[in-house]
Design an enzyme around this catalytic site. Structure first.
Site, PDB file in Angstrom:
ATOM      1  N   ASN A 265       0.858  -1.192   0.000  1.00 55.54           N
ATOM      2  CA  ASN A 265       0.000   0.000   0.000  1.00 55.54           C
ATOM      3  C   ASN A 265       0.889   1.236   0.000  1.00 55.54           C
ATOM      4  O   ASN A 265       2.113   1.138   0.058  1.00 55.54           O
ATOM      5  CB  ASN A 265      -0.963  -0.027   1.190  1.00 55.54           C
TER       6      ASN A 265
ATOM      7  N   LYS B 160     -14.644   2.378  15.511  1.00 60.43           N
ATOM      8  CA  LYS B 160     -13.429   1.554  15.406  1.00 60.43           C
ATOM      9  C   LYS B 160     -12.749   1.404  16.773  1.00 60.43           C
ATOM     10  O   LYS B 160     -12.253   0.332  17.109  1.00 60.43           O
ATOM     11  CB  LYS B 160     -12.458   2.188  14.396  1.00 60.43           C
TER      12      LYS B 160
HETATM   13  O1  C5P Z   1      -9.167  -1.643  10.504  1.00 61.74           O
HETATM   14  P1  C5P Z   1      -8.185  -0.608  10.072  1.00 61.74           P
HETATM   15  O2  C5P Z   1      -7.131  -1.133   9.155  1.00 61.74           O
HETATM   16  O3  C5P Z   1      -8.796   0.661   9.589  1.00 61.74           O
HETATM   17  O4  C5P Z   1      -7.456  -0.215  11.439  1.00 61.74           O
HETATM   18  C1  C5P Z   1      -6.376   0.636  11.477  1.00 61.74           C
HETATM   19  C2  C5P Z   1      -5.624   0.451  12.764  1.00 61.74           C
HETATM   20  O5  C5P Z   1      -5.457  -0.935  13.058  1.00 61.74           O
HETATM   21  C3  C5P Z   1      -4.224   0.982  12.672  1.00 61.74           C
HETATM   22  O6  C5P Z   1      -3.847   1.404  13.960  1.00 61.74           O
HETATM   23  C4  C5P Z   1      -3.429  -0.207  12.207  1.00 61.74           C
HETATM   24  O7  C5P Z   1      -2.063  -0.100  12.563  1.00 61.74           O
HETATM   25  C5  C5P Z   1      -4.105  -1.332  12.945  1.00 61.74           C
HETATM   26  N1  C5P Z   1      -4.099  -2.633  12.245  1.00 61.74           N
HETATM   27  C6  C5P Z   1      -3.337  -3.673  12.737  1.00 61.74           C
HETATM   28  N2  C5P Z   1      -3.359  -4.891  12.115  1.00 61.74           N
HETATM   29  C7  C5P Z   1      -4.129  -5.099  11.022  1.00 61.74           C
HETATM   30  C8  C5P Z   1      -4.894  -4.048  10.503  1.00 61.74           C
HETATM   31  C9  C5P Z   1      -4.862  -2.822  11.132  1.00 61.74           C
HETATM   32  O8  C5P Z   1      -2.624  -3.479  13.727  1.00 61.74           O
HETATM   33  N3  C5P Z   1      -4.124  -6.285  10.443  1.00 61.74           N
END
Ligand code: C5P
Length: 399
Positions: free
Chosen positions: A208, A338
């Site tokens: 990404n 969230k």
């Molecule tokens: O669900 P989303 O990706 O929007 O969440 C973002 C947050 O969750 C960020 O703090 C990201 O570092 C963390 N995250 C994580 N492991 C994942 C996906 C997101 O720690 N697999």
């Protein structure tokens, strides 16, 4: 003021090297232990014997000295300090540091250290002002290297201007500042940062656009408050800050493993843009077109949610778990939901819709969601967001 502090003092080869001898005395007066390292050029100006006598310690000089390697390897030497000081930092040493050269003991230690580095530049005024040196200086500042001086005044070469090494007492002051008792002194904080790369086959991966800039700035700001930072980073565009423990990873699974290995920590900030999905069975040989005209079918599997996993820990959970939420609409309500869903204490939310220019940019406009509600912060640089967040974290952790 410096009782118990260990300074690795790298003495460069310039006429100001004689002042490094006084610096050793001054640092020891404050209670510090000083381990001197002389470059080959420094030995033209001061002798190892005088440095050793003043430090009351062995002086290190040669990368390939087998006795030294048997007693203490150069990697260990680079880590066995609270602060690395380079005085005088010559134009040559600065150029090596800025470009990552490691062809003698001093430059190798500077590359290998995981501690903060303070430089006291000293050189002729023309050399100081030379565009090459100014470029190197900017690179070093970008790397988070600390600096004291140079002063302006008469120089040994008869010219006048900026380039004189700061006086030993001013360097001692800068050392005290660098090691000063920040509010997070000695407290372990974990930061994740950057994107993850999820392999498809040995040559392709899913990634990404995260640059790692915000996570890097947060790690730097926490270190500046004295925190002992473990920085778990995916393959980012920006280099990691100085003075933090860097754990490079590639995939989400590796990131989770590194995070679990780094715990316990008092606080954990999850700024990484972790891939939600990985390729279920990445192949060990390169996928090839088979001539049928049919594209390969790639199956995905869900990655572990690192933030949610740590937030849900029954024992050993960090006191403060902070997540990020990059949203394109309804920032506040999505981020508040969230926070509940992930079980974390704070969420730093931002609007990454293309019109904001935030993704990949240098500025950020965030909303901090805590148990007490939501706060909109004005748009500011990512560095400022990081400093403000680090200060809030220090306040929340208290004494
Ligand atoms: O669900 P989303 O990706 O929007 O969440 C973002 C947050 O969750 C960020 O703090 C990201 O570092 C963390 N995250 C994580 N492991 C994942 C996906 C997101 O720690 N697999």
């Amino acid at each position: 003021m410096l009782a118990g502090k260990r300074i690795l003092l790298i003495i460069g080869g310039g006429i100001a090297a004689f002042k490094a001898l006084e610096l050793i005395r001054r640092l020891r007066e404050q209670g510090a232990t000083v381990t001197p390292v002389l470059t080959g050029a420094a030995e033209q100006f001061v002798t190892p014997l005088s440095a050793s006598a003043l430090a009351a310690r062995k002086v290190y000089r040669d990368l390939f000295d087998l006795t030294d390697e048997a007693e203490m390897g150069h990697i260990e030497l680079s880590r066995d300090a609270d602060l690395v000081v380079v005085a005088p930092a010559t134009a040559d040493l600065m150029a090596k540091m800025a470009n990552g050269l490691a062809n003698d003991l001093a430059s190798t230690l500077l590359m290998a250290t995981d501690k903060r580095v303070l430089i006291a530049p000293a050189m002729n005024v023309r050399m100081w002002l030379h565009p090459a040196n100014q470029r190197n200086l900017a690179a070093l500042e970008g790397d988070g290297i600390l600096r004291v001086g140079p002063d302006e005044g008469d120089m040994a070469c008869g010219e006048y201007g900026p380039g004189r090494m700061a006086e030993p007492l001013a360097i001692v002051e800068a050392v005290v500042d660098a090691l000063g008792d920040g509010p997070l002194r000695g407290r372990h904080v974990l930061v994740t940062s950057g994107p993850t790369h999820e392999p498809i086959d040995p040559v392709r991966y899913i990634a990404n656009r995260s640059s790692g800039a915000q996570g890097t700035a947060i790690a730097r700001a926490l270190a500046a408050l004295g925190a002992d930072v473990t920085f778990v980073t995916g393959p980012a565009d920006v280099p990691p800050p100085a003075g933090v423990r860097v754990v490079p990873v590639r995939t989400a699974a590796e990131m989770l493993e590194a995070v679990q290995a780094a715990l316990p920590a008092e606080a954990a900030i999850f700024a990484a843009a972790v891939a939600d999905w990985r390729v279920a069975s990445a192949t060990t040989s390169k996928l090839k077109k088979d001539g049928s005209g049919k594209p390969p079918q790639i199956e995905f599997a869900e990655n572990p949610d690192i933030l949610a996993t740590v937030a849900a820990m029954k024992t050993g959970r960090p006191t403060l778990v902070v997540g990020f939420a990059a949203e394109t609409d309804d920032v506040r309500s999505n981020a508040t939901a969230k926070r509940q869903r992930k079980g974390c204490d704070w969420i730093v939310a931002n609007d990454v819709s293309p019109a904001t220019g935030i993704m990949g940019g240098t500025e950020n406009a965030v909303t901090l969601i805590t148990g007490d509600g939501a706060e909109d912060w004005p748009r500011m640089s990512k560095d400022m967001v990081a400093s403000r967040l680090a200060a809030r974290l220090a306040e929340a952790l208290g004494k």
